[in-house]
Design a protein around this motif. Sequence first.
Motif, PDB file in Angstrom:
ATOM      1  N   VAL A 166     -26.674 -39.060  -1.841  1.00  0.00           N
ATOM      2  CA  VAL A 166     -26.113 -38.063  -2.302  1.00  0.00           C
ATOM      3  C   VAL A 166     -27.125 -37.711  -3.815  1.00  0.00           C
ATOM      4  CG1 VAL A 166     -24.231 -37.781  -1.835  1.00  0.00           C
ATOM      5  CG2 VAL A 166     -24.286 -39.496  -3.877  1.00  0.00           C
ATOM      6  N   ILE A 167     -27.355 -36.849  -4.120  1.00  0.00           N
ATOM      7  CA  ILE A 167     -27.826 -36.853  -6.066  1.00  0.00           C
ATOM      8  C   ILE A 167     -26.910 -36.697  -6.905  1.00  0.00           C
ATOM      9  CG2 ILE A 167     -28.921 -34.442  -5.887  1.00  0.00           C
ATOM     10  CD1 ILE A 167     -31.941 -36.058  -6.733  1.00  0.00           C
ATOM     11  N   GLY A 168     -27.059 -36.606  -8.126  1.00  0.00           N
ATOM     12  CA  GLY A 168     -26.234 -36.083  -9.383  1.00  0.00           C
ATOM     13  C   GLY A 168     -26.356 -34.776  -9.363  1.00  0.00           C
ATOM     14  N   TYR A 169     -25.958 -34.053 -10.367  1.00  0.00           N
ATOM     15  CA  TYR A 169     -26.124 -32.387 -10.398  1.00  0.00           C
ATOM     16  C   TYR A 169     -24.828 -31.837 -11.977  1.00  0.00           C
ATOM     17  CZ  TYR A 169     -26.733 -26.678 -10.179  1.00  0.00           C
ATOM     18  OH  TYR A 169     -27.165 -26.432  -9.914  1.00  0.00           O
ATOM     19  N   GLN A 170     -25.818 -31.636 -12.433  1.00  0.00           N
ATOM     20  CA  GLN A 170     -25.551 -30.841 -14.355  1.00  0.00           C
ATOM     21  C   GLN A 170     -26.112 -29.984 -14.326  1.00  0.00           C
ATOM     22  OE1 GLN A 170     -26.010 -33.345 -16.947  1.00  0.00           O
ATOM     23  NE2 GLN A 170     -24.932 -35.464 -16.307  1.00  0.00           N
ATOM     24  N   LEU A 171     -25.209 -28.665 -13.425  1.00  0.00           N
ATOM     25  CA  LEU A 171     -25.015 -27.287 -14.870  1.00  0.00           C
ATOM     26  C   LEU A 171     -24.858 -27.208 -16.248  1.00  0.00           C
ATOM     27  CD1 LEU A 171     -26.165 -24.335 -13.956  1.00  0.00           C
ATOM     28  CD2 LEU A 171     -23.979 -24.149 -13.836  1.00  0.00           C
ATOM     29  N   ASP A 172     -26.531 -27.128 -16.486  1.00  0.00           N
ATOM     30  CA  ASP A 172     -25.461 -27.295 -18.179  1.00  0.00           C
ATOM     31  C   ASP A 172     -24.942 -25.404 -18.712  1.00  0.00           C
ATOM     32  OD1 ASP A 172     -27.828 -27.848 -18.523  1.00  0.00           O
ATOM     33  OD2 ASP A 172     -29.199 -26.745 -19.150  1.00  0.00           O
ATOM     34  N   ARG A 173     -24.122 -25.852 -19.513  1.00  0.00           N
ATOM     35  CA  ARG A 173     -22.186 -24.539 -20.007  1.00  0.00           C
ATOM     36  C   ARG A 173     -23.049 -24.806 -21.150  1.00  0.00           C
ATOM     37  NH1 ARG A 173     -19.415 -28.456 -16.260  1.00  0.00           N
ATOM     38  NH2 ARG A 173     -19.779 -26.987 -14.303  1.00  0.00           N
ATOM     39  N   ARG A 174     -22.123 -23.367 -21.810  1.00  0.00           N
ATOM     40  CA  ARG A 174     -22.103 -22.484 -23.176  1.00  0.00           C
ATOM     41  C   ARG A 174     -21.087 -23.323 -23.101  1.00  0.00           C
ATOM     42  NH1 ARG A 174     -20.217 -16.617 -23.670  1.00  0.00           N
ATOM     43  NH2 ARG A 174     -22.341 -16.073 -23.017  1.00  0.00           N
ATOM     44  N   PRO A 175     -21.830 -23.663 -24.373  1.00  0.00           N
ATOM     45  CA  PRO A 175     -19.939 -24.264 -25.047  1.00  0.00           C
ATOM     46  C   PRO A 175     -19.168 -23.885 -25.209  1.00  0.00           C
ATOM     47  CG  PRO A 175     -21.922 -23.681 -27.016  1.00  0.00           C
ATOM     48  CD  PRO A 175     -22.440 -23.187 -25.543  1.00  0.00           C
ATOM     49  N   PRO A 176     -17.514 -24.361 -25.256  1.00  0.00           N
ATOM     50  CA  PRO A 176     -16.488 -23.648 -25.215  1.00  0.00           C
ATOM     51  C   PRO A 176     -16.391 -22.613 -26.943  1.00  0.00           C
ATOM     52  CG  PRO A 176     -16.422 -25.930 -25.677  1.00  0.00           C
ATOM     53  CD  PRO A 176     -17.824 -25.848 -25.492  1.00  0.00           C
ATOM     54  N   ILE A 177     -15.570 -21.370 -26.480  1.00  0.00           N
ATOM     55  CA  ILE A 177     -15.691 -20.913 -27.903  1.00  0.00           C
ATOM     56  C   ILE A 177     -15.030 -21.092 -29.217  1.00  0.00           C
ATOM     57  CG2 ILE A 177     -13.883 -19.139 -27.170  1.00  0.00           C
ATOM     58  CD1 ILE A 177     -15.154 -16.916 -27.931  1.00  0.00           C
ATOM     59  N   THR A 178     -14.322 -22.321 -28.510  1.00  0.00           N
ATOM     60  CA  THR A 178     -13.385 -23.233 -30.456  1.00  0.00           C
ATOM     61  C   THR A 178     -14.416 -23.896 -31.080  1.00  0.00           C
ATOM     62  OG1 THR A 178     -13.693 -24.917 -29.085  1.00  0.00           O
ATOM     63  CG2 THR A 178     -11.574 -23.598 -28.722  1.00  0.00           C
ATOM     64  N   VAL A 179     -15.797 -23.924 -30.821  1.00  0.00           N
ATOM     65  CA  VAL A 179     -17.054 -24.686 -31.734  1.00  0.00           C
ATOM     66  C   VAL A 179     -17.568 -23.534 -32.616  1.00  0.00           C
ATOM     67  CG1 VAL A 179     -17.875 -25.650 -30.004  1.00  0.00           C
ATOM     68  CG2 VAL A 179     -18.845 -23.279 -30.214  1.00  0.00           C
ATOM     69  N   THR A 180     -17.017 -22.249 -32.678  1.00  0.00           N
ATOM     70  CA  THR A 180     -17.176 -21.207 -33.585  1.00  0.00           C
ATOM     71  C   THR A 180     -15.875 -21.383 -34.751  1.00  0.00           C
ATOM     72  OG1 THR A 180     -15.607 -19.491 -32.723  1.00  0.00           O
ATOM     73  CG2 THR A 180     -17.740 -19.488 -32.408  1.00  0.00           C
ATOM     74  N   PHE A 181     -15.092 -22.167 -34.721  1.00  0.00           N
ATOM     75  CA  PHE A 181     -13.493 -22.343 -35.618  1.00  0.00           C
ATOM     76  C   PHE A 181     -14.187 -22.316 -36.683  1.00  0.00           C
ATOM     77  CE2 PHE A 181     -10.719 -21.836 -31.932  1.00  0.00           C
ATOM     78  CZ  PHE A 181     -10.456 -20.289 -31.937  1.00  0.00           C
ATOM     79  N   ILE A 182     -15.174 -23.635 -36.515  1.00  0.00           N
ATOM     80  CA  ILE A 182     -15.304 -24.414 -37.930  1.00  0.00           C
ATOM     81  C   ILE A 182     -16.265 -23.917 -38.623  1.00  0.00           C
ATOM     82  CG2 ILE A 182     -16.689 -27.200 -38.248  1.00  0.00           C
ATOM     83  CD1 ILE A 182     -15.400 -27.997 -36.008  1.00  0.00           C
ATOM     84  N   PRO A 183     -17.477 -23.451 -38.449  1.00  0.00           N
ATOM     85  CA  PRO A 183     -18.428 -22.135 -39.300  1.00  0.00           C
ATOM     86  C   PRO A 183     -17.370 -21.023 -39.717  1.00  0.00           C
ATOM     87  CG  PRO A 183     -19.501 -22.146 -36.712  1.00  0.00           C
ATOM     88  CD  PRO A 183     -17.999 -23.617 -36.679  1.00  0.00           C
ATOM     89  N   ALA A 184     -16.149 -20.395 -39.219  1.00  0.00           N
ATOM     90  CA  ALA A 184     -15.775 -19.734 -39.150  1.00  0.00           C
ATOM     91  C   ALA A 184     -14.962 -20.130 -40.680  1.00  0.00           C
ATOM     92  CB  ALA A 184     -14.707 -18.913 -38.270  1.00  0.00           C
ATOM     93  N   ALA A 185     -14.025 -21.495 -40.500  1.00  0.00           N
ATOM     94  CA  ALA A 185     -12.839 -21.781 -41.930  1.00  0.00           C
ATOM     95  C   ALA A 185     -13.846 -22.387 -42.433  1.00  0.00           C
ATOM     96  CB  ALA A 185     -12.403 -23.481 -41.399  1.00  0.00           C
ATOM     97  N   ALA A 186     -15.667 -23.170 -43.292  1.00  0.00           N
ATOM     98  CA  ALA A 186     -16.000 -23.373 -43.846  1.00  0.00           C
ATOM     99  C   ALA A 186     -16.994 -22.247 -44.416  1.00  0.00           C
ATOM    100  CB  ALA A 186     -17.568 -24.338 -42.968  1.00  0.00           C
ATOM    101  N   LEU A 187     -16.721 -21.237 -44.279  1.00  0.00           N
ATOM    102  CA  LEU A 187     -17.738 -20.516 -44.568  1.00  0.00           C
ATOM    103  C   LEU A 187     -17.216 -18.725 -44.584  1.00  0.00           C
ATOM    104  CD1 LEU A 187     -21.005 -19.744 -42.714  1.00  0.00           C
ATOM    105  CD2 LEU A 187     -20.875 -21.056 -45.213  1.00  0.00           C
ATOM    106  N   GLY A 188     -15.910 -18.263 -44.130  1.00  0.00           N
ATOM    107  CA  GLY A 188     -15.505 -17.574 -44.375  1.00  0.00           C
ATOM    108  C   GLY A 188     -13.856 -17.378 -45.371  1.00  0.00           C
ATOM    109  N   VAL A 189     -13.639 -19.064 -44.927  1.00  0.00           N
ATOM    110  CA  VAL A 189     -12.611 -19.177 -45.722  1.00  0.00           C
ATOM    111  C   VAL A 189     -13.465 -19.581 -48.216  1.00  0.00           C
ATOM    112  CG1 VAL A 189     -10.610 -21.330 -46.547  1.00  0.00           C
ATOM    113  CG2 VAL A 189     -11.189 -20.538 -44.380  1.00  0.00           C
ATOM    114  N   PRO A 190     -13.552 -19.608 -48.094  1.00  0.00           N
ATOM    115  CA  PRO A 190     -14.469 -19.754 -49.516  1.00  0.00           C
ATOM    116  C   PRO A 190     -14.692 -18.634 -50.096  1.00  0.00           C
ATOM    117  CG  PRO A 190     -15.068 -21.632 -47.951  1.00  0.00           C
ATOM    118  CD  PRO A 190     -14.646 -21.113 -47.031  1.00  0.00           C
ATOM    119  N   PHE A 191     -15.390 -18.080 -49.107  1.00  0.00           N
ATOM    120  CA  PHE A 191     -15.679 -16.406 -48.944  1.00  0.00           C
ATOM    121  C   PHE A 191     -14.884 -15.488 -49.834  1.00  0.00           C
ATOM    122  CE2 PHE A 191     -20.050 -17.829 -48.211  1.00  0.00           C
ATOM    123  CZ  PHE A 191     -20.906 -17.415 -49.025  1.00  0.00           C
ATOM    124  N   GLY A 192     -13.931 -15.830 -48.040  1.00  0.00           N
ATOM    125  CA  GLY A 192     -12.382 -15.098 -48.546  1.00  0.00           C
ATOM    126  C   GLY A 192     -11.422 -15.546 -50.161  1.00  0.00           C
TER     127      GLY A 192
END
Length: 169
Positions: free
Chosen positions: A120-146
Amino acid sequence: MRNVLASPITRQLLLWTLGGFLVGWLVSVLWWAMLEPTTARAPDEIVIPPGASELIAQGRRVPGIPSVIRGGRTGIVRITNNDAVEHYLAGTLIRPGATAEVRPAEKGGEIACSFHTGGVIGYQLDRRPPITVTFIPAAALGVPFGIAFGVAAIVARRLGGEPAEPSPA
């Protein structure tokens, strides 16, 4: 505390802050969706060297064969068999001298193969990161601008004063 939330200025600032967060999150989601395909890697290409079957029969590791293969975002692995015997990966037979593209059904884990000492051999499929990674930039940039836009709107409204009553002519 209740009086603070009842204040129109506080409500306006909260709405501007929420609006800033939402705009920041929408921009983050847009980038998350747009940039995903550009990061797709080329699939791993494995070349099975001549004499690999003898090394495997002796229980020795075959040089050049990794312990984990990656299918990139496409899930495809390209195998070239330069050995004198047939080999397989994930149920796909690769004849001597042939090249095959294999797309394993599994998204990760181990898949059956004949060119790795353990079978057997190990297998990994690259995946898109979860959508939750978008919350930190939204809070870091959106809240101060708001907040900044909310304060500016409140100050502008106060500086503008009340609209003048039309004078009777």
